[in-house]
Motif scaffolding. Sequence first.
Motif, short mmCIF file in Angstrom:
data_model
loop_
_atom_site.label_atom_id
_atom_site.label_comp_id
_atom_site.label_asym_id
_atom_site.label_seq_id
_atom_site.Cartn_x
_atom_site.Cartn_y
_atom_site.Cartn_z
N TYR A 96 4.52 4.25 -3.94
CA TYR A 96 3.21 3.65 -3.70
C TYR A 96 2.32 3.79 -4.94
O TYR A 96 1.72 2.80 -5.40
CB TYR A 96 2.53 4.31 -2.50
N HIS A 97 2.21 5.00 -5.47
CA HIS A 97 1.30 5.22 -6.59
C HIS A 97 1.79 4.54 -7.87
O HIS A 97 0.97 4.18 -8.72
CB HIS A 97 1.08 6.71 -6.80
N LEU A 98 3.08 4.35 -8.00
CA LEU A 98 3.60 3.58 -9.13
C LEU A 98 3.28 2.10 -8.97
O LEU A 98 2.78 1.45 -9.89
CB LEU A 98 5.11 3.76 -9.24
N ALA A 99 3.55 1.55 -7.80
CA ALA A 99 3.40 0.10 -7.59
C ALA A 99 1.95 -0.33 -7.65
O ALA A 99 1.66 -1.45 -8.10
CB ALA A 99 4.02 -0.29 -6.25
N ARG A 100 1.03 0.51 -7.21
CA ARG A 100 -0.36 0.09 -7.20
C ARG A 100 -0.92 -0.06 -8.62
O ARG A 100 -1.98 -0.66 -8.81
CB ARG A 100 -1.22 1.04 -6.39
N THR A 101 -0.21 0.45 -9.64
CA THR A 101 -0.62 0.24 -11.03
C THR A 101 -0.01 -1.03 -11.62
O THR A 101 -0.27 -1.36 -12.77
CB THR A 101 -0.22 1.43 -11.91
N GLY A 102 0.84 -1.70 -10.84
CA GLY A 102 1.46 -2.92 -11.31
C GLY A 102 2.89 -2.77 -11.76
O GLY A 102 3.54 -3.76 -12.14
N LEU A 103 3.45 -1.57 -11.71
CA LEU A 103 4.85 -1.37 -12.10
C LEU A 103 5.78 -1.94 -11.03
O LEU A 103 5.45 -1.98 -9.84
CB LEU A 103 5.15 0.12 -12.29
#
Length: 436
Positions: free
Chosen positions: A35-42
Amino acid sequence: MTETAASEAEVTGPCESSADVIVVGAGPAGSTTAYHLARTGLDVLLLEKAAFPREKVCGDGLTPRAVKQLVDMGIDVSESAGWLHNKGLRIVSGGSGLELDWPELAAFPDFGAVRRRADFDELLVRQGQSVGVRLFEQANVSGPVLDSRTGRITGVTARLGDEKRPVTFTAPLVVAADGNSTRLSLSMGRHRRQDRPMGVAYRTYFTSPRHDDRYLEAWMDLSDHRDGKRRLLSGYGWVFGMGDGTSNVGLGVLDTSTAGGELDWRELLRTWCAGMPAEYGFTPANMTMPIRGAALPMALNRQPHYADGLLLVGDAAGMVSPSTGEGIAYAMESGRIAADVIVQALARITPAGRERALQSYPRILRDSYGGHFTLGRSFVRVMGNQRVLKLGADHGLAHPTLMKFVFKLMVNLSEPRAGDAADRIINALTRLAPRS
C-alpha cells in the motif's frame, strides 16, 4: 480468485511480469508495504499463495499501535465499519483481576480493536488495490531469480492458479513478507538466529456471552501437569470478545516452557478452557472452529533484514514482541518503514546511492525496536524461572501501580518525547538497552 486477480492471471503458458517492487505474502506486513509503495506511484506486484478470504491463526486483537497504522492507511476503524473497540487489558491471576486501560497518548489512539483475520487481511489487501497494487492470488512462490554475476535477487518464480502455471515475476527489489516459514528468505540464506526466543500460539472460537467484552483478557496462570506436577508456563491464555456472538480463545507460550519434552498444545488449550468459569461457556458444544496453531518468531530473529535486493518484513523478519506475543502492529510498522526506505532508494540516481539508502533499513529497525525487544528478551529469561513466575502469579496484581508501569512497558505505548515519569523511565530503559 477475485476478478482483479483472475484478469491478471489469464495466461496459457509461462509468462513474465515486471514491476518496480515485488512483495511476497499478503498478510498485514506485505499488504501494508505494498500500500505505502503504491500510493507513491510505484508499480507493485503483491503475490499471495492463497485466495481471499483466507484464515490465519491469530488472537484477532489489535493494540493502539496497530490501530494507528490502519488510520494511516485511510481505513475506517469505527465500530459502524465492523470493528469492536476495546478499552485495554484485563489481567487475571490467582482468582483476581486487574483492568489496565490503554494509556492516553498523543502518539497513539486510546483504544484497541478486534476483527477476524480472514476479514482483516482482505480489508488491507483491498485497500492496497485501491491505490494501484497489482494482486496475484494463488501465486505460490517457488524461489528467487538471481543475477548470476552479483547474486542479487531480480525476481521470483511462482506457480499460478489452480493449474499451477509456471510464472516469472521480475523487479529490482523484492520484499519477503511470507511469514515465519519464509521460504524465500531461506532460499536467500537468511536463517533464524538461535539466540532469539520463539513462541507458539493456539486458538479456537466459542459462542459465548463474553463476546462483547470491552477488555482484552489475559489469564496468567497457564500450567503444565505432566508427571503429576504443576509447572507454570511462560505465557498466558487469552479471551478476546469478537462482538459477533463469539470469543477468540487461545494461548501463547514461549519456547522456554517446553523443558521436559514438547507439550500437546491443543490438549493444553482444551484443558485450560475446561477449567474456565462456567459462565464463559467454553464447552465443546460451543466451539465453532477447530483448534489451530502457529509459531511466533520474535525479536528480529532473522537477519540480515536487507541484503542483495531482498528486504524482510513482519514475521519473516521476526517482528513479534517477546514481551506480549504481539505481531500485527510491528508487522505493519516494519512494512511502512520498508516502503519508505524503498521509495527513497528508487529515487536515487546512482546504484551506489540506491544501495546506501537500502542499507539503512536494518539500522532503522534496530533503532526502532532493538531496545524494546532486548528488554523483552530479558523479560523472557526472567519469566523462565519458576519461582519468579509463581511470585508474579500470586502477588503481581496486588501492586496496581507497578502493574500499570509494566503494562505500559510491555505493550510499548509511551510518549516518545514528552509524557509522565513512567514514559521517561520507559524511554530511558529502551534507549540504554543494547540493540542487535
